[in-house]
Design a protein around this motif. Structure first.
Motif, PDB file in Angstrom:
ATOM      1  N   ILE A  39      59.651  24.016  58.030  1.00 48.07           N
ATOM      2  CA  ILE A  39      60.648  25.075  58.121  1.00 48.07           C
ATOM      3  C   ILE A  39      61.762  24.568  59.034  1.00 48.07           C
ATOM      4  CG2 ILE A  39      61.087  27.454  58.905  1.00 48.07           C
ATOM      5  CD1 ILE A  39      57.561  26.867  58.687  1.00 48.07           C
ATOM      6  N   GLN A  41      65.560  25.647  61.212  1.00 47.97           N
ATOM      7  CA  GLN A  41      66.360  26.729  61.769  1.00 47.97           C
ATOM      8  C   GLN A  41      67.621  26.143  62.397  1.00 47.97           C
ATOM      9  OE1 GLN A  41      64.567  29.029  65.027  1.00 47.97           O
ATOM     10  NE2 GLN A  41      65.521  30.868  64.162  1.00 47.97           N
ATOM     11  N   LEU A  47      65.554  31.344  59.663  1.00 46.72           N
ATOM     12  CA  LEU A  47      64.539  30.385  59.242  1.00 46.72           C
ATOM     13  C   LEU A  47      64.674  30.077  57.751  1.00 46.72           C
ATOM     14  CD1 LEU A  47      61.605  32.176  61.071  1.00 46.72           C
ATOM     15  CD2 LEU A  47      62.688  30.034  61.796  1.00 46.72           C
ATOM     16  N   TRP A  49      62.524  27.943  54.657  1.00 51.00           N
ATOM     17  CA  TRP A  49      61.389  27.171  54.190  1.00 51.00           C
ATOM     18  C   TRP A  49      61.894  25.914  53.492  1.00 51.00           C
ATOM     19  CZ3 TRP A  49      59.886  26.461  48.891  1.00 51.00           C
ATOM     20  CH2 TRP A  49      58.628  25.877  48.714  1.00 51.00           C
ATOM     21  N   TYR A  96      60.382  22.969  62.292  1.00 50.06           N
ATOM     22  CA  TYR A  96      59.028  23.391  62.643  1.00 50.06           C
ATOM     23  C   TYR A  96      58.050  23.002  61.540  1.00 50.06           C
ATOM     24  CZ  TYR A  96      61.243  26.678  65.942  1.00 50.06           C
ATOM     25  OH  TYR A  96      61.979  27.252  66.953  1.00 50.06           O
ATOM     26  N   HIS A 100      49.889  27.114  56.409  1.00 50.20           N
ATOM     27  CA  HIS A 100      49.984  28.250  55.503  1.00 50.20           C
ATOM     28  C   HIS A 100      48.621  28.501  54.884  1.00 50.20           C
ATOM     29  CE1 HIS A 100      51.797  30.065  51.561  1.00 50.20           C
ATOM     30  NE2 HIS A 100      51.308  30.991  52.365  1.00 50.20           N
ATOM     31  N   PHE A 106      51.768  32.065  57.605  1.00 50.48           N
ATOM     32  CA  PHE A 106      52.044  30.967  58.538  1.00 50.48           C
ATOM     33  C   PHE A 106      51.406  31.317  59.889  1.00 50.48           C
ATOM     34  CE2 PHE A 106      56.281  29.540  56.365  1.00 50.48           C
ATOM     35  CZ  PHE A 106      55.596  29.394  55.165  1.00 50.48           C
ATOM     36  N   ASP A 107      50.123  30.995  60.019  1.00 53.60           N
ATOM     37  CA  ASP A 107      49.400  31.473  61.180  1.00 53.60           C
ATOM     38  C   ASP A 107      49.459  30.550  62.396  1.00 53.60           C
ATOM     39  OD1 ASP A 107      46.025  30.848  59.834  1.00 53.60           O
ATOM     40  OD2 ASP A 107      47.832  29.605  59.923  1.00 53.60           O
ATOM     41  N   TRP A 109      51.966  27.396  64.211  1.00 52.56           N
ATOM     42  CA  TRP A 109      53.245  26.699  64.172  1.00 52.56           C
ATOM     43  C   TRP A 109      53.238  25.556  65.190  1.00 52.56           C
ATOM     44  CZ3 TRP A 109      58.018  28.753  61.839  1.00 52.56           C
ATOM     45  CH2 TRP A 109      57.811  29.898  61.070  1.00 52.56           C
ATOM     46  N   GLY A 110      53.993  24.509  64.865  1.00 57.80           N
ATOM     47  CA  GLY A 110      54.271  23.489  65.852  1.00 57.80           C
ATOM     48  C   GLY A 110      55.313  23.986  66.837  1.00 57.80           C
ATOM     49  N   GLN A 111      55.571  23.185  67.837  1.00 58.63           N
ATOM     50  CA  GLN A 111      56.467  23.599  68.915  1.00 58.63           C
ATOM     51  C   GLN A 111      57.945  23.478  68.548  1.00 58.63           C
ATOM     52  OE1 GLN A 111      54.938  20.687  68.722  1.00 58.63           O
ATOM     53  NE2 GLN A 111      55.939  19.111  69.993  1.00 58.63           N
TER      54      GLN A 111
END
Lengths: 119, 106
Positions: A39, A41, A47, A49, A96, A100, A106-107, A109-111
């Motif tokens: 993803i 931003q 955001l 995808w 990011y 999924h 999307f439970d 996420w990376g930083q």
């Protein structure tokens, strides 16, 4: 932390290829219940995808980026990667990675990694 | 492609107020909608999945509702720590799509 994004290039020149990777802890990268997504931003914006990959390497891409994007997975090394070619300033963004799951979306996420496209 | 329209784009409310954010999809997506909270300088975090299920660890003042094409995220009593931008996501069909975001201020 389930997903750790490797430090990105920070700065990429126009027309070059942006490369990022995301390391997944544990064995979930080999679990066919999950897809692995990228993803982005743009600064101050929403955001978007970029695309997804499953453990067997099958991919889905955003049509707006399909001609320039490639997502791959290396289950033995426990990471998946993003390549975005022919970048322009419009590709500058925080990128990011995320997990999924069909039930919980999307439970994890990376930083996030900021990439700026500039000469 | 499924379009996701989120409203409002921003709102200002007082502590203790009930706040509702809406998302509408261009096609029916059953319950395949989730909500995310993003605080400044941080990655988004999952609040609600399959339209109305509360993610573990998320305060119960957050709730989700809807199905088909119309969905809502409600904060029953707005708290200072809820200042953030909120996004919905449809994962019914690719290309997956986020709503445009709602910035919540106090």
């Amino acid at each position: 932390q389930l997903l750790v994004q490797e430090p990105g290039p920070g700065l990429v020149k126009p027309s070059e290829t942006l490369s990022l990777s995301c390391t997944v802890s544990g064995d979930s990268l080999s679990n066919n219940d999950f897809h692995w997504v990228w993803i982005r931003q743009p600064p101050g914006k929403g955001l978007e995808w970029i695309g997804s990959i499953s453990y067997d390497g099958s991919t889905h891409y955003n049509p707006s980026l399909r001609s320039r994007v490639s997502i791959s997975v290396d289950t033995s090394k426990k990471y998946f990667s993003l390549k975005l070619s022919s970048v322009t300033a419009a590709d500058s963004a925080i990128f990011y990675c995320a997990r999924h799951f069909s039930l919980t979306a999307f439970d994890f996420w990376g930083q996030g990694t900021l990439v700026t496209v500039s000469s | 492609d499924i379009q996701v329209t989120q409203s409002p784009s921003s709102l200002s409310a007082s502590v203790g107020d009930r706040v509702t954010i809406s998302c509408r999809t261009s096609q029916a997506i059953s319950h395949a909608l989730s909500w995310y909270q993003q605080k400044p300088g941080q990655a988004p975090t999952l609040l609600i999945y399959v339209a109305s299920s509360l993610q573990s660890g998320v305060p119960s003042r957050f709730s989700g509702s809807g199905s088909g094409t119309d969905f809502a995220l409600t904060i029953s009593s707005l708290q200072p720590e809820d200042v953030a931008t909120y996004y919905c996501l449809q994962d019914y069909a690719t290309p997956l799509a986020f709503g445009g975001g709602t910035k919540v201020e106090i």
